[in-house]
Write a protein that holds these residues in place. Structure first.
Motif, PDB file in Angstrom:
ATOM      1  N   UNK A 271     -16.099 -40.215 -14.292  1.00 52.51           N
ATOM      2  CA  UNK A 271     -14.997 -41.163 -14.113  1.00 52.51           C
ATOM      3  C   UNK A 271     -15.149 -41.938 -12.811  1.00 52.51           C
ATOM      4  N   UNK A 272     -15.567 -41.261 -11.753  1.00 54.32           N
ATOM      5  CA  UNK A 272     -15.795 -41.922 -10.482  1.00 54.32           C
ATOM      6  C   UNK A 272     -14.595 -41.869  -9.567  1.00 54.32           C
ATOM      7  N   UNK A 273     -14.789 -42.385  -8.343  1.00 53.58           N
ATOM      8  CA  UNK A 273     -13.771 -42.310  -7.298  1.00 53.58           C
ATOM      9  C   UNK A 273     -13.170 -43.664  -6.952  1.00 53.58           C
ATOM     10  N   UNK A 274     -13.363 -44.649  -7.825  1.00 50.35           N
ATOM     11  CA  UNK A 274     -12.848 -45.976  -7.567  1.00 50.35           C
ATOM     12  C   UNK A 274     -13.850 -46.890  -6.910  1.00 50.35           C
ATOM     13  N   UNK A 275     -14.884 -46.300  -6.316  1.00 51.52           N
ATOM     14  CA  UNK A 275     -15.935 -47.086  -5.669  1.00 51.52           C
ATOM     15  C   UNK A 275     -17.298 -46.832  -6.299  1.00 51.52           C
ATOM     16  N   UNK A 276     -17.571 -45.587  -6.579  1.00 55.19           N
ATOM     17  CA  UNK A 276     -18.839 -45.204  -7.179  1.00 55.19           C
ATOM     18  C   UNK A 276     -18.582 -44.330  -8.403  1.00 55.19           C
ATOM     19  N   UNK A 277     -19.495 -44.405  -9.384  1.00 54.24           N
ATOM     20  CA  UNK A 277     -19.411 -43.591 -10.593  1.00 54.24           C
ATOM     21  C   UNK A 277     -20.762 -42.937 -10.836  1.00 54.24           C
ATOM     22  N   UNK A 278     -20.756 -41.940 -11.684  1.00 54.72           N
ATOM     23  CA  UNK A 278     -22.002 -41.318 -12.124  1.00 54.72           C
ATOM     24  C   UNK A 278     -22.212 -41.593 -13.603  1.00 54.72           C
ATOM     25  N   UNK A 279     -23.440 -41.889 -13.968  1.00 53.06           N
ATOM     26  CA  UNK A 279     -23.838 -41.828 -15.363  1.00 53.06           C
ATOM     27  C   UNK A 279     -24.115 -40.349 -15.670  1.00 53.06           C
ATOM     28  N   UNK A 280     -24.685 -40.038 -16.810  1.00 53.44           N
ATOM     29  CA  UNK A 280     -24.799 -38.630 -17.181  1.00 53.44           C
ATOM     30  C   UNK A 280     -26.151 -38.307 -17.800  1.00 53.44           C
ATOM     31  N   UNK A 281     -26.709 -37.185 -17.367  1.00 54.20           N
ATOM     32  CA  UNK A 281     -27.850 -36.552 -18.035  1.00 54.20           C
ATOM     33  C   UNK A 281     -27.537 -35.068 -18.007  1.00 54.20           C
ATOM     34  N   UNK A 282     -26.947 -34.581 -19.085  1.00 47.88           N
ATOM     35  CA  UNK A 282     -26.316 -33.269 -19.067  1.00 47.88           C
ATOM     36  C   UNK A 282     -26.754 -32.379 -20.219  1.00 47.88           C
ATOM     37  N   UNK A 283     -27.027 -31.123 -19.891  1.00 46.04           N
ATOM     38  CA  UNK A 283     -27.289 -30.147 -20.927  1.00 46.04           C
ATOM     39  C   UNK A 283     -26.056 -29.849 -21.757  1.00 46.04           C
ATOM     40  N   UNK A 284     -24.879 -29.838 -21.132  1.00 45.21           N
ATOM     41  CA  UNK A 284     -23.673 -29.495 -21.880  1.00 45.21           C
ATOM     42  C   UNK A 284     -23.366 -30.536 -22.946  1.00 45.21           C
ATOM     43  N   UNK A 285     -23.825 -31.776 -22.793  1.00 50.45           N
ATOM     44  CA  UNK A 285     -23.598 -32.793 -23.819  1.00 50.45           C
ATOM     45  C   UNK A 285     -24.278 -32.426 -25.134  1.00 50.45           C
ATOM     46  N   UNK A 286     -25.298 -31.566 -25.093  1.00 49.41           N
ATOM     47  CA  UNK A 286     -25.922 -31.059 -26.307  1.00 49.41           C
ATOM     48  C   UNK A 286     -24.893 -30.310 -27.149  1.00 49.41           C
ATOM     49  N   UNK A 287     -24.010 -29.568 -26.490  1.00 48.14           N
ATOM     50  CA  UNK A 287     -23.049 -28.717 -27.196  1.00 48.14           C
ATOM     51  C   UNK A 287     -21.734 -29.410 -27.481  1.00 48.14           C
ATOM     52  N   UNK A 288     -21.338 -30.340 -26.621  1.00 52.13           N
ATOM     53  CA  UNK A 288     -20.016 -30.972 -26.766  1.00 52.13           C
ATOM     54  C   UNK A 288     -20.166 -32.435 -27.180  1.00 52.13           C
ATOM     55  N   UNK A 289     -21.234 -32.766 -27.888  1.00 52.51           N
ATOM     56  CA  UNK A 289     -21.559 -34.166 -28.188  1.00 52.51           C
ATOM     57  C   UNK A 289     -20.402 -34.955 -28.795  1.00 52.51           C
ATOM     58  N   UNK A 290     -19.692 -34.456 -29.803  1.00 55.81           N
ATOM     59  CA  UNK A 290     -18.594 -35.257 -30.363  1.00 55.81           C
ATOM     60  C   UNK A 290     -17.502 -35.546 -29.338  1.00 55.81           C
ATOM     61  N   UNK A 291     -17.161 -34.555 -28.535  1.00 54.91           N
ATOM     62  CA  UNK A 291     -16.142 -34.752 -27.507  1.00 54.91           C
ATOM     63  C   UNK A 291     -16.634 -35.719 -26.437  1.00 54.91           C
ATOM     64  N   UNK A 292     -17.887 -35.566 -26.019  1.00 53.13           N
ATOM     65  CA  UNK A 292     -18.437 -36.453 -24.995  1.00 53.13           C
ATOM     66  C   UNK A 292     -18.434 -37.896 -25.462  1.00 53.13           C
ATOM     67  N   UNK A 293     -18.857 -38.124 -26.696  1.00 51.50           N
ATOM     68  CA  UNK A 293     -18.903 -39.485 -27.242  1.00 51.50           C
ATOM     69  C   UNK A 293     -17.513 -40.096 -27.309  1.00 51.50           C
ATOM     70  N   UNK A 294     -16.556 -39.341 -27.823  1.00 55.87           N
ATOM     71  CA  UNK A 294     -15.191 -39.855 -27.956  1.00 55.87           C
ATOM     72  C   UNK A 294     -14.574 -40.120 -26.595  1.00 55.87           C
ATOM     73  N   UNK A 295     -14.801 -39.215 -25.644  1.00 57.27           N
ATOM     74  CA  UNK A 295     -14.234 -39.388 -24.306  1.00 57.27           C
ATOM     75  C   UNK A 295     -14.827 -40.607 -23.611  1.00 57.27           C
ATOM     76  N   UNK A 296     -16.124 -40.795 -23.712  1.00 56.06           N
ATOM     77  CA  UNK A 296     -16.771 -41.933 -23.069  1.00 56.06           C
ATOM     78  C   UNK A 296     -16.307 -43.255 -23.673  1.00 56.06           C
TER      79      UNK A 296
END
Length: 395
Positions: A271-296
């Motif tokens: 989500x970020x701090x209002x100035x900087x954000x992070x993109x993602x390269x995450x192992x947990x996205x393998x398991x929570x893919x539907x939630x990650x996609x919907x949230x993003x």
């Protein structure tokens, strides 16, 4: 967020008390039109491999991969609008999967991605054909990196420049890291993602960048990025410390992405701090893919509250799966893929299905249920009962 609806479905699961206790399942969440909306973050799921349970050989020594099921899982991730980080530590790279098998995995994934509109794919290049011994020379580390980067790019792939156990073993100073990375980055055809994997994920990477203190290591990492700016797409850190990631991303040159690898604190970092954000390269996205996609997708539409509401229930699950010893997190990911019907067995490369206890897996089951991530509760219960029965427990 409303509490999930409870189902009549029940199962007896191992508990922290050492007994079997009844657990009542919840209805899975409906994540809506995941994968159909544009995202405003690069989101890469580090994908696991599916073992071939019918292969002969020595399961602890031989990497037997079910290629069809493995590539099918990548197609599933792409269908949700996520990118794939291939042949990373999530795929048991250097922890069961050797370079020869990794290159075949990369080749097959690149070929599969060419038939998928908008598919994003980066592939790991490292030095894992070298034994990480103190006697290894820097020129051997460079040659190993060169071989793998050239092999990935020859196939048309983009590179994640993985941390090197061999470099960590033989480097005598931070200047050795600067030298190796400058040499490799000068040769790559397209900008790469530099991967800084912490020792909690791989103990052999302790003291990476030539400094045991994180502040000093960050200085070296920034030096490498700034000196090779045109060849760096971003840097991915997996240190499980959000403040370190925030501190580093503030120092990155404009246009260089910070890819969070923090499987404990990913919602706030993305989500970020209002100035900087992070993109993602995450192992947990393998398991929570539907939630990650919907949230993003919610985040991209300006609905930060919806983004947080979807991901918040996944965090306890992620923190459990990635608990110490963190390197065994792959077992939890494959376990969930099996429960959700993405593969027909719970067998892993290197026999690592035994790396977590039944009590640990039972808690993974409970937390996945709480996050709404058991897509078919009846299938999940049936498979969990089979696992318990094989281990002499009535489910």
């Amino acid at each position: 967020m409303n509490a999930p609806e409870k189902l009549a479905l029940r199962i007896k699961l191992p508990s922290a008390t050492g007994r079997l206790e009844e657990f009542r399942l919840s209805a899975p969440r409906d994540f809506g039109s995941a994968g159909r909306k544009p995202l405003n973050r690069v989101a890469l799921a580090a994908a696991h491999v599916v073992a071939d349970p019918l292969a002969s050989g020595n399961p602890w020594l031989d990497a037997a991969v079910d290629w069809e099921a493995t590539i099918a899982y990548r197609r599933y991730l792409w269908s949700l609008g996520l990118g794939v980080a291939e042949a990373m530590d999530t795929a048991q790279r250097g922890m069961g999967l050797d370079w020869r098998s990794s290159l075949e995995l990369i080749r097959r994934s690149i070929a599969a991605s060419e038939g998928v509109d908008g598919a994003v794919l980066f592939s790991g290049a490292g030095t894992d054909q070298l034994e990480p011994a103190a006697g290894v020379r820097l020129d051997e580390v460079i040659a190993a990196y060169e071989l793998q980067c050239e092999a990935v790019e020859k196939l048309g792939g983009r590179v994640v420049l993985m941390a090197s156990r061999a470099l960590a073993a033989c480097a005598r100073s931070s200047d050795d890291y600067r030298k190796v990375y400058a040499r490799i980055l000068s040769q790559v055809r397209q900008p790469v993602i530099i991967h800084w994997l912490g020792e909690m994920f791989d103990p052999q990477l302790a003291g990476y960048w030539g400094d045991k203190e994180s502040s000093g290591a960050m200085n070296v990492a920034i030096d490498v990025v700034e000196a090779n700016r045109a060849k760096v797409d971003g840097i991915k850190i997996s240190l499980l410390d959000p403040q370190k990631e925030i501190d580093l991303r503030r120092r990155l040159p404009p246009g260089v992405r910070m890819y969070t690898g923090d499987d404990f604190n990913y919602p706030e970092l993305i989500e970020g701090d209002g100035e900087h954000v992070s993109d993602a390269l995450l192992g947990i996205f393998d398991a929570i893919a539907p939630a990650a996609s919907a949230a993003l997708a919610r985040l991209a539409s300006g609905d930060a509250k919806g983004f947080r509401g979807i991901l918040a229930p996944t965090v306890p699950l992620a923190r459990h799966i990635f608990r110490a010893p963190t390197r065994f997190y792959k077992t939890g990911l494959v376990f969930l893929a099996w429960l959700n019907g993405h593969q027909e067995h719970f067998i892993m490369v290197g026999g690592q299905q035994s790396a977590r206890s039944l009590a640990d897996l039972a808690e993974t089951f409970r937390l996945a249920d709480a996050a709404g991530l058991l897509s078919d509760p009846e299938v999940a219960v049936s498979r969990m009962k089979h696992l318990l029965a094989v281990n002499g427990l009535g489910g």
